[in-house]
Design an enzyme around this catalytic site. Sequence first.
Site, short mmCIF file in Angstrom:
data_model
loop_
_atom_site.label_atom_id
_atom_site.label_comp_id
_atom_site.label_asym_id
_atom_site.label_seq_id
_atom_site.Cartn_x
_atom_site.Cartn_y
_atom_site.Cartn_z
N ASP A 119 21.14 21.58 -8.05
CA ASP A 119 21.69 22.89 -7.64
C ASP A 119 20.88 24.06 -8.17
O ASP A 119 20.10 23.95 -9.12
CB ASP A 119 23.11 23.04 -8.18
CG ASP A 119 23.12 23.30 -9.69
OD1 ASP A 119 22.52 22.50 -10.44
OD2 ASP A 119 23.69 24.33 -10.11
N LYS B 121 9.60 16.04 -14.11
CA LYS B 121 8.49 17.00 -14.10
C LYS B 121 7.59 16.60 -15.25
O LYS B 121 7.65 17.17 -16.33
CB LYS B 121 9.01 18.42 -14.30
CG LYS B 121 9.90 18.91 -13.17
CD LYS B 121 10.34 20.34 -13.42
CE LYS B 121 11.54 20.69 -12.58
NZ LYS B 121 12.11 21.99 -12.95
N ARG C 73 23.39 21.55 -3.42
CA ARG C 73 23.46 20.14 -3.85
C ARG C 73 23.53 19.18 -2.66
O ARG C 73 23.12 18.04 -2.74
CB ARG C 73 24.71 19.89 -4.71
CG ARG C 73 24.69 20.56 -6.07
CD ARG C 73 25.82 19.98 -6.93
NE ARG C 73 26.12 20.79 -8.10
CZ ARG C 73 25.49 20.71 -9.26
NH1 ARG C 73 24.50 19.87 -9.42
NH2 ARG C 73 25.85 21.48 -10.28
N GLU D 219 20.36 9.89 -13.98
CA GLU D 219 20.18 11.34 -14.13
C GLU D 219 19.43 11.87 -12.92
O GLU D 219 18.66 11.16 -12.27
CB GLU D 219 19.40 11.58 -15.44
CG GLU D 219 19.02 12.99 -15.77
CD GLU D 219 20.18 13.96 -15.96
OE1 GLU D 219 21.00 14.08 -15.03
OE2 GLU D 219 20.23 14.62 -17.01
N ASP D 220 19.68 13.13 -12.58
CA ASP D 220 19.01 13.70 -11.42
C ASP D 220 17.55 14.02 -11.72
O ASP D 220 16.64 13.62 -11.00
CB ASP D 220 19.75 14.96 -10.90
CG ASP D 220 20.02 16.00 -11.98
OD1 ASP D 220 19.64 15.79 -13.16
OD2 ASP D 220 20.63 17.04 -11.65
N ASP E 111 13.40 17.35 -17.00
CA ASP E 111 12.51 18.52 -17.06
C ASP E 111 11.84 18.50 -18.43
O ASP E 111 10.79 17.88 -18.60
CB ASP E 111 13.35 19.77 -16.80
CG ASP E 111 12.54 21.05 -16.71
OD1 ASP E 111 11.31 20.98 -16.85
OD2 ASP E 111 13.13 22.12 -16.51
N LYS F 45 26.90 17.04 -12.59
CA LYS F 45 27.23 16.66 -11.24
C LYS F 45 25.98 16.19 -10.49
O LYS F 45 26.07 15.56 -9.44
CB LYS F 45 27.81 17.87 -10.50
CG LYS F 45 29.01 18.49 -11.15
CD LYS F 45 29.33 19.83 -10.47
CE LYS F 45 30.13 20.67 -11.39
NZ LYS F 45 30.24 22.07 -10.90
N GLY F 46 24.82 16.56 -11.04
CA GLY F 46 23.57 16.40 -10.29
C GLY F 46 23.26 15.00 -9.82
O GLY F 46 22.61 14.81 -8.79
N PHE G 11 10.90 24.63 -9.82
CA PHE G 11 12.35 24.48 -9.76
C PHE G 11 12.74 23.98 -8.37
O PHE G 11 12.39 24.58 -7.37
CB PHE G 11 13.05 25.80 -10.07
CG PHE G 11 14.51 25.61 -10.33
CD1 PHE G 11 14.97 25.24 -11.58
CD2 PHE G 11 15.43 25.79 -9.30
CE1 PHE G 11 16.32 25.04 -11.82
CE2 PHE G 11 16.79 25.59 -9.54
CZ PHE G 11 17.24 25.22 -10.79
P1 IMP Z 1 15.94 19.10 -19.39
O1 IMP Z 1 16.92 19.04 -20.52
O2 IMP Z 1 14.96 20.22 -19.55
O3 IMP Z 1 15.24 17.77 -19.17
O4 IMP Z 1 16.73 19.49 -18.09
C1 IMP Z 1 17.57 18.60 -17.46
C2 IMP Z 1 18.68 19.28 -16.68
O5 IMP Z 1 18.36 20.60 -16.25
C3 IMP Z 1 18.93 18.47 -15.42
O6 IMP Z 1 19.93 17.52 -15.62
C4 IMP Z 1 19.30 19.53 -14.41
O7 IMP Z 1 20.70 19.74 -14.41
C5 IMP Z 1 18.62 20.78 -14.88
N1 IMP Z 1 17.33 20.99 -14.18
C6 IMP Z 1 16.09 20.86 -14.70
N2 IMP Z 1 15.15 21.13 -13.79
C7 IMP Z 1 15.82 21.43 -12.64
C8 IMP Z 1 15.38 21.79 -11.31
O8 IMP Z 1 14.20 21.89 -10.98
N3 IMP Z 1 16.38 22.02 -10.41
C9 IMP Z 1 17.70 21.92 -10.71
N4 IMP Z 1 18.14 21.57 -11.93
C10 IMP Z 1 17.21 21.33 -12.89
MG MG Z 2 22.26 22.25 -12.90
#
Ligand code: IMP
Ligand code: MG
Length: 181
Positions: free
Chosen positions: A158, A130, A164, A98-99, A102, A42-43, A151
């Site tokens: 969220d 990040k 959100r 994508e939001d 990470d 949803k992000g 975070f």
């Molecule tokens: P990744 O797979 O580690 O790149 O994480 C990506 C997903 O984790 C994103 O689509 C978010 O839903 C969630 N996420 C990662 N970091 C954050 C944050 O700082 N705040 C909120 N959601 C996050």
């Molecule tokens: Mg999330």
Amino acid sequence: MLEDIEKVLVTEEEIDRRVKELAEQISKDYKDIDLLIVGILKGAIVFMADLVRELTISAEFDFMAVSSYGSSTKTSGVVRILKDLDEDIKDRHVLLIEDIIDTGLTINYLLRNLRSRGPKSLEICALLSKGSKQQVPLEVKYLGFTIPDQFVVGYGLDYGEKYRNLPYVCILSSEIYGGIS
Ligand code: IMP
Ligand code: MG
């Protein structure tokens, strides 16, 4: 809700300006090209809703919902598709929205999955990254902001499904989430 916020990292004005710049670049790059914009629920919906209204080209929408196994604040790289695309993306030009990136594991999984369906092109547009925590090399063609490894919530992001709807990206106070890295 506002008392839960420790610090605003990216303001409404900064987001607004950057969204317009990204939309201008995307409009140029996809001029005269049939574009399918895929939002990751949803992000990404808040970012996507603002971005698409600044585009000067027409684009179709589709959505995917994924969940990554793991805790609410860390991804494991194992991704489950909760809602798949409605459209067949074979030979389509696809832009994934994508939001936040990470570790990059979620988007990396999605890229591999979508590439196997034979799109003509596949690019990423992410609001936030990040940078330092990325575990897989990714080419993010359109990136809003690189933020420190903290975070964040707001503007679609969220914590336990909350926050959100905040119009900016911020860090919550430590009473709300003590010890999140
Ligand atoms: P990744 O797979 O580690 O790149 O994480 C990506 C997903 O984790 C994103 O689509 C978010 O839903 C969630 N996420 C990662 N970091 C954050 C944050 O700082 N705040 C909120 N959601 C996050
Ligand atoms: Mg999330």
